[in-house]
Design a protein around this motif. Structure first.
Motif, PDB file in Angstrom:
ATOM      1  N   VAL A  88       0.837  -1.205   0.000  1.00 49.48           N
ATOM      2  CA  VAL A  88       0.000   0.000   0.000  1.00 49.48           C
ATOM      3  C   VAL A  88       0.870   1.252   0.000  1.00 49.48           C
ATOM      4  N   ALA A  89       1.968   1.231   0.770  1.00 52.98           N
ATOM      5  CA  ALA A  89       2.883   2.370   0.797  1.00 52.98           C
ATOM      6  C   ALA A  89       3.483   2.620  -0.580  1.00 52.98           C
ATOM      7  N   ARG A  90       3.789   1.547  -1.315  1.00 47.31           N
ATOM      8  CA  ARG A  90       4.318   1.686  -2.676  1.00 47.31           C
ATOM      9  C   ARG A  90       3.287   2.380  -3.586  1.00 47.31           C
ATOM     10  N   THR A  91       2.022   2.013  -3.428  1.00 50.51           N
ATOM     11  CA  THR A  91       0.960   2.640  -4.228  1.00 50.51           C
ATOM     12  C   THR A  91       0.805   4.110  -3.870  1.00 50.51           C
ATOM     13  N   ILE A  92       0.864   4.425  -2.580  1.00 47.71           N
ATOM     14  CA  ILE A  92       0.755   5.825  -2.147  1.00 47.71           C
ATOM     15  C   ILE A  92       1.907   6.646  -2.729  1.00 47.71           C
ATOM     16  N   ALA A  93       3.085   6.048  -2.746  1.00 44.28           N
ATOM     17  CA  ALA A  93       4.241   6.729  -3.340  1.00 44.28           C
ATOM     18  C   ALA A  93       4.023   6.944  -4.838  1.00 44.28           C
ATOM     19  N   ASP A  94       3.451   5.969  -5.516  1.00 48.22           N
ATOM     20  CA  ASP A  94       3.155   6.110  -6.953  1.00 48.22           C
ATOM     21  C   ASP A  94       2.170   7.247  -7.193  1.00 48.22           C
ATOM     22  N   LEU A  95       1.168   7.361  -6.337  1.00 47.65           N
ATOM     23  CA  LEU A  95       0.197   8.452  -6.467  1.00 47.65           C
ATOM     24  C   LEU A  95       0.862   9.806  -6.244  1.00 47.65           C
ATOM     25  N   SER A  96       1.872   9.813  -5.396  1.00 45.73           N
ATOM     26  CA  SER A  96       2.581  11.067  -5.096  1.00 45.73           C
ATOM     27  C   SER A  96       3.667  11.371  -6.115  1.00 45.73           C
ATOM     28  N   GLY A  97       3.906  10.442  -7.032  1.00 48.60           N
ATOM     29  CA  GLY A  97       4.935  10.643  -8.044  1.00 48.60           C
ATOM     30  C   GLY A  97       6.338  10.462  -7.517  1.00 48.60           C
ATOM     31  N   LYS A  98       6.501   9.696  -6.426  1.00 46.06           N
ATOM     32  CA  LYS A  98       7.812   9.483  -5.809  1.00 46.06           C
ATOM     33  C   LYS A  98       8.387   8.118  -6.206  1.00 46.06           C
ATOM     34  N   ASP A  99       9.679   8.097  -6.460  1.00 45.67           N
ATOM     35  CA  ASP A  99      10.340   6.846  -6.809  1.00 45.67           C
ATOM     36  C   ASP A  99      10.600   5.980  -5.588  1.00 45.67           C
ATOM     37  N   GLU A 100      10.791   6.611  -4.446  1.00 45.45           N
ATOM     38  CA  GLU A 100      11.084   5.875  -3.220  1.00 45.45           C
ATOM     39  C   GLU A 100       9.956   6.048  -2.217  1.00 45.45           C
ATOM     40  N   ILE A 101       9.771   5.035  -1.371  1.00 39.89           N
ATOM     41  CA  ILE A 101       8.741   5.103  -0.327  1.00 39.89           C
ATOM     42  C   ILE A 101       9.244   6.008   0.792  1.00 39.89           C
ATOM     43  N   GLN A 102       8.514   7.077   1.048  1.00 34.15           N
ATOM     44  CA  GLN A 102       8.872   8.020   2.113  1.00 34.15           C
ATOM     45  C   GLN A 102       8.199   7.613   3.419  1.00 34.15           C
ATOM     46  N   ILE A 103       8.644   8.224   4.501  1.00 34.03           N
ATOM     47  CA  ILE A 103       8.113   7.864   5.823  1.00 34.03           C
ATOM     48  C   ILE A 103       6.629   8.222   5.948  1.00 34.03           C
ATOM     49  N   GLU A 104       6.199   9.309   5.250  1.00 28.67           N
ATOM     50  CA  GLU A 104       4.781   9.687   5.309  1.00 28.67           C
ATOM     51  C   GLU A 104       3.905   8.688   4.556  1.00 28.67           C
ATOM     52  N   HIS A 105       4.465   8.061   3.532  1.00 27.58           N
ATOM     53  CA  HIS A 105       3.714   7.034   2.807  1.00 27.58           C
ATOM     54  C   HIS A 105       3.486   5.819   3.696  1.00 27.58           C
ATOM     55  N   LEU A 106       4.521   5.442   4.444  1.00 26.77           N
ATOM     56  CA  LEU A 106       4.389   4.319   5.378  1.00 26.77           C
ATOM     57  C   LEU A 106       3.391   4.638   6.482  1.00 26.77           C
ATOM     58  N   ALA A 107       3.451   5.846   6.994  1.00 28.44           N
ATOM     59  CA  ALA A 107       2.551   6.241   8.082  1.00 28.44           C
ATOM     60  C   ALA A 107       1.093   6.153   7.646  1.00 28.44           C
ATOM     61  N   GLU A 108       0.818   6.598   6.416  1.00 30.12           N
ATOM     62  CA  GLU A 108      -0.562   6.518   5.924  1.00 30.12           C
ATOM     63  C   GLU A 108      -0.976   5.072   5.708  1.00 30.12           C
ATOM     64  N   ALA A 109      -0.058   4.237   5.201  1.00 26.89           N
ATOM     65  CA  ALA A 109      -0.396   2.826   4.952  1.00 26.89           C
ATOM     66  C   ALA A 109      -0.682   2.082   6.250  1.00 26.89           C
ATOM     67  N   ILE A 110       0.029   2.439   7.315  1.00 26.21           N
ATOM     68  CA  ILE A 110      -0.154   1.758   8.600  1.00 26.21           C
ATOM     69  C   ILE A 110      -1.564   1.947   9.139  1.00 26.21           C
ATOM     70  N   GLN A 111      -2.138   3.124   8.906  1.00 33.08           N
ATOM     71  CA  GLN A 111      -3.464   3.376   9.470  1.00 33.08           C
ATOM     72  C   GLN A 111      -4.564   2.562   8.786  1.00 33.08           C
ATOM     73  N   TYR A 112      -4.237   1.927   7.663  1.00 33.59           N
ATOM     74  CA  TYR A 112      -5.235   1.111   6.965  1.00 33.59           C
ATOM     75  C   TYR A 112      -5.161  -0.362   7.353  1.00 33.59           C
ATOM     76  N   ARG A 113      -4.766  -0.653   8.601  1.00 31.44           N
ATOM     77  CA  ARG A 113      -4.720  -2.042   9.084  1.00 31.44           C
ATOM     78  C   ARG A 113      -5.498  -2.175  10.386  1.00 31.44           C
ATOM     79  N   SER A 114      -6.694  -1.628  10.428  1.00 35.46           N
ATOM     80  CA  SER A 114      -7.503  -1.602  11.653  1.00 35.46           C
ATOM     81  C   SER A 114      -7.724  -2.979  12.259  1.00 35.46           C
ATOM     82  N   LEU A 115      -8.127  -3.936  11.454  1.00 33.66           N
ATOM     83  CA  LEU A 115      -8.502  -5.242  11.986  1.00 33.66           C
ATOM     84  C   LEU A 115      -7.313  -6.078  12.409  1.00 33.66           C
ATOM     85  N   ASP A 116      -6.093  -5.615  12.119  1.00 36.20           N
ATOM     86  CA  ASP A 116      -4.894  -6.333  12.563  1.00 36.20           C
ATOM     87  C   ASP A 116      -4.419  -5.866  13.931  1.00 36.20           C
ATOM     88  N   ARG A 117      -5.021  -4.837  14.461  1.00 35.30           N
ATOM     89  CA  ARG A 117      -4.548  -4.285  15.731  1.00 35.30           C
ATOM     90  C   ARG A 117      -5.050  -5.134  16.895  1.00 35.30           C
TER      91      ARG A 117
END
Length: 512
Positions: A478-507
Motif C-alpha cells: 500500500v505504501a508503494r501505491t501511495i508513493a506512486d500516487l505522489s509521483g515518488k520513486d522511493e517510499i517516504q516515511i509519510e507514505h508508510l505512516a498513511e499505509a499503517i493506518q489502513y490495518r484496523s482489523l490487525d490491531r
C-alpha cells in the motif's frame, strides 16, 4: 441424402464447432444420436411444427441426425435451426447454398420464430478462427456477434428468413458494427460519481489508493455511514477498460446470458453485488453444465460483498484461491473448465451485531465478547488477502449541508491512471503482474525498499499497535501505491505512516 450443417457448443468461455449431419433414407422413425440431452432430443417436435407452419413437411422416412463429435455432450435448444435446415435440405424440399461455410444457431418456437441463444460472442470468435464465412443466428444476438470482424453476421427473426437467405430468394444484409466507435462512446458511462458525495474524504482517499494499486478493501462502520454508496462509485475511478478486457468480459456475460438487450459490448468496469444468502456455486461458478459465477462476472471490475460476516463461512472460503490466482477452475469427471476471475474485492461490514461499536454518538448494546465473535466470522486467511481496512464514521449534518464542491470521479481517475502507468512500466517484464497488489513476497522485498527511518517506524507500529506479521507485506504494498500516487520513486516515511493506518482489523484489542 446426407447434408451437413454446423453449430457450436460452449464450454466455459470457449466454443467448439459441432457438425450436424442429417440423413433421410428409406424406413421410418426419427433418430438423434451424438450424446444430446433432453432439450436437444425434444427438438424433433419443435422442428416438425415449425416446418409445417411455414409450408414444409417433416419427411415420413427414416431421419437420422448425428451431432459430432459424439463424445461431447450437447445441451440446450439452440441446435433447432441447423437441425431443421439440415432436414429440409436432406429431404430435397429446398436447395440451400453455403451450408458448408456457415455456422447456424437458434431455438425454434412452434410457429418458426427464432429465440435468442447464449454464447453468441465466443461462437462467433471460434467461427472466424475456423474459417467460416457466415454466422446465421437470432436477430437479438446479431449485434453481439457482430463485434467479431471478418465474419458475415446474419440476424434472422424466423426460419422463413433463414431459408430465403440461403436460397437467395431474399438476401438479408449483414450487420455492420463498428466495435471501436461503440466502445469509445460507452467507455465512461457511469451512473454514480464521487462529485455527489459530501464528506468522507478519508474514505475517498482510501478508495483512490485501492483503485491505483488494485488493492482489496474492507470498510467497517455503522449502518448509514455510506459504505455501499462509496463502493458503488469505485468503478468510476478505475482505469477505463481496454478493448481486449472489454471483449473478455463480454464473452463471460454472453455465456451467462446476462448481456442487456440494448448492449452488445461491456464497455465499463463491472460491479457485482450478490446478496449474502448466495451459495458457493453461484459465487464461484459451477453446476452440471458449468456456468460462470459472480466472481467471473466481476472479472476486470469490482465484486462488492455487503455485510461480509453474514455470508456463509463456506461461501467466503471458496474465494481464497481465486483471489490469489485470478481464475477459478471447475473440474468435472470428463471436463475441466477455467473461468477468469481477475476482480477487486470490496467488502463492508458493521463492527458488531447492533452496528454501533466505536460509534462517536450512539452506544453499543452488544454483550461482552460478542464483538470479537462477530468479527471472527470472517476468517484470518480471507482478511490476509485484503490490503486496506478502513473505518467509516457517520457524516455530520454540517458536512452534509455544506456547499463546498467535491472532486469528481474524472479528476480522481486521472491520478489513478497516472499511478497505473508507473506500475505498467515497473512490471513490463512480468507478464502476469499488472499492479502493486499482485506482487509476491519476493517482489515486495526488491520493489518496496524502505530506509532506516521507515524501518524504525514500521517496527514501532507493529510493537505499539500489535500489528500481525501478515500486515507487514500489505503495508509495504500500500505504501508503494501511495508513493506512486505522489509521483515518488522511493517510499517516504509519510507514505508508510498513511499505509499503517489502513490495518484496523490487525490491531490487538481493536474489538475489546
Amino acid at each position: 441424402m446426407l447434408i451437413k450443417t454446423f453449430g457450436s457448443a460452449v464450454y466455459g468461455v470457449d466454443a467448439h464447432i459441432i457438425t450436424i449431419e442429417a440423413n433421410v433414407i428409406s424406413g421410418t422413425k426419427f433418430y438423434m444420436v451424438g450424446l444430446p440431452d433432453s432439450a436437444v432430443k425434444e427438438s424433433e417436435h419443435r422442428v416438425e411444427s415449425a416446418l409445417k407452419q411455414n409450408g414444409y413437411f417433416m419427411p415420413r422416412q427414416k431421419v437420422i441426425v448425428n451431432l459430432a463429435p459424439a463424445d461431447i455432450k450437447k445441451e440446450g435448444s439452440s441446435y433447432d435451426l441447423p437441425i431443421a435446415l439440415g432436414i429440409l435440405s436432406a429431404s430435397g424440399q429446398e436447395q440451400l447454398e453455403g451450408l458448408d461455410q456457415s455456422i447456424i444457431m437458434g431455438e425454434l418456437s412452434l410457429d418458426g420464430d427464432i429465440r435468442p441463444i447464449r454464447g453468441a460472442l465466443p461462437i462467433a470468435i471460434e467461427a472466424r478462427k475456423r474459417g467460416f464465412k457466415t454466422f446465421i443466428l437470432p436477430k437479438e444476438n446479431a449485434s453481439e456477434a457482430a463485434i467479431v470482424d471478418n465474419l458475415e453476421i446474419i440476424g434472422v427473426q424466423n426460419i422463413k428468413e433463414a431459408i430465403d437467405h440461403l436460397t437467395n430468394r431474399k438476401k438479408i444484409p449483414m450487420i455492420d458494427y463498428d466495435t471501436r466507435d461503440v466502445f469509445e462512446v460507452n467507455i465512461n458511462q457511469y451512473a454514480a460519481d464521487f462529485a455527489n458525495v459530501q464528506g468522507q474524504e478519508n474514505i475517498k482517499r482510501s478508495l483512490e489508493i485501492a483503485a491505483a494499486g488494485g488493492h482489496n478493501v474492507i470498510m467497517i462502520g455503522p449502518p448509514g455511514a455510506g459504505k455501499t454508496m462509496l463502493a458503488k462509485r469505485l468503478p468510476s475511478i478505475l482505469p477505463p477498460l481496454s478493448l481486449q478486457e472489454s471483449l473478455e468480459t463480454t464473452k463471460i456475460y454472453s455465456v451467462a446470458g446476462q448481456l442487456k438487450e440494448d448492449s452488445s459490448l461491456v464497455a465499463t468496469r463491472p460491479f457485482r453485488s450478490p446478496h449474502h444468502t448466495i451459495s458457493d456455486v453461484a459465487l464461484v461458478g459451477g453446476g452440471g453444465n458449468p456456468q460462470p459465477g459472480e466472481i467471473s462476472l466481476a472479472n476486470n471490475g469490482v465484486l462488492f460483498l455487503d455485510e461480509l460476516p453474514e455470508f456463509k463461512r463456506t461461501v467466503l472460503e471458496v474465494m481464497r484461491q481465486p483471489l490469489e490466482e485470478r481464475k477459478v477452475t471447475i473440474a468435472r469427471a470428463k471436463v475441466s473448465i477455467e473461468f477468469p476471475a481477475n476482480f477487486m474485492l470490496i467488502a463492508s461490514m458493521n463492527p458488531c451485531p447492533c452496528g454501533y461499536y466505536n460509534h462517536p454518538e450512539k452506544e453499543c448494546v452488544c454483550a461482552p465478547g460478542v464483538v470479537q465473535k462477530y468479527l471472527n466470522r470472517v476468517s484470518g486467511p480471507l482478511l490476509d488477502r485484503i490490503d486496506l481496512h478502513v473505518e467509516v464514521t457517520p457524516v455530520s449534518f454540517a458536512q452534509l449541508t455544506e456547499d463546498r464542491k467535491t472532486e469528481s470521479s474524472e479528476v480522481i481517475r486521472a491520478r489513478v491512471i497516472a499511478a497505473r502507468m508507473v506500475q505498467q512500466d515497473r512490471f513490463k517484464d512480468q507478464p502476469e503482474i499488472f499492479n502493486n497488489a499482485m506482487m509476491n513476497s519476493q517482489m515486495v522485498k526488491s520493489i518496496c525498499e524502505i530506509n532506516q527511518a521507515g524501518k524504525n517506524l514500521l517496527k514501532t507500529a507493529m510493537e505499539k499497535l500489535g500489528l500481525s506479521a501478515r500486515a507487514y507485506d500489505r503495508i509495504l504494498k500500500v505504501a508503494r501505491t501511495i508513493a506512486d500516487l505522489s509521483g515518488k520513486d522511493e517510499i517516504q516515511i509519510e507514505h508508510l505512516a498513511e499505509a499503517i493506518q489502513y490495518r484496523s482489523l490487525d490491531r490487538d484489542g481493536w474489538a475489546t
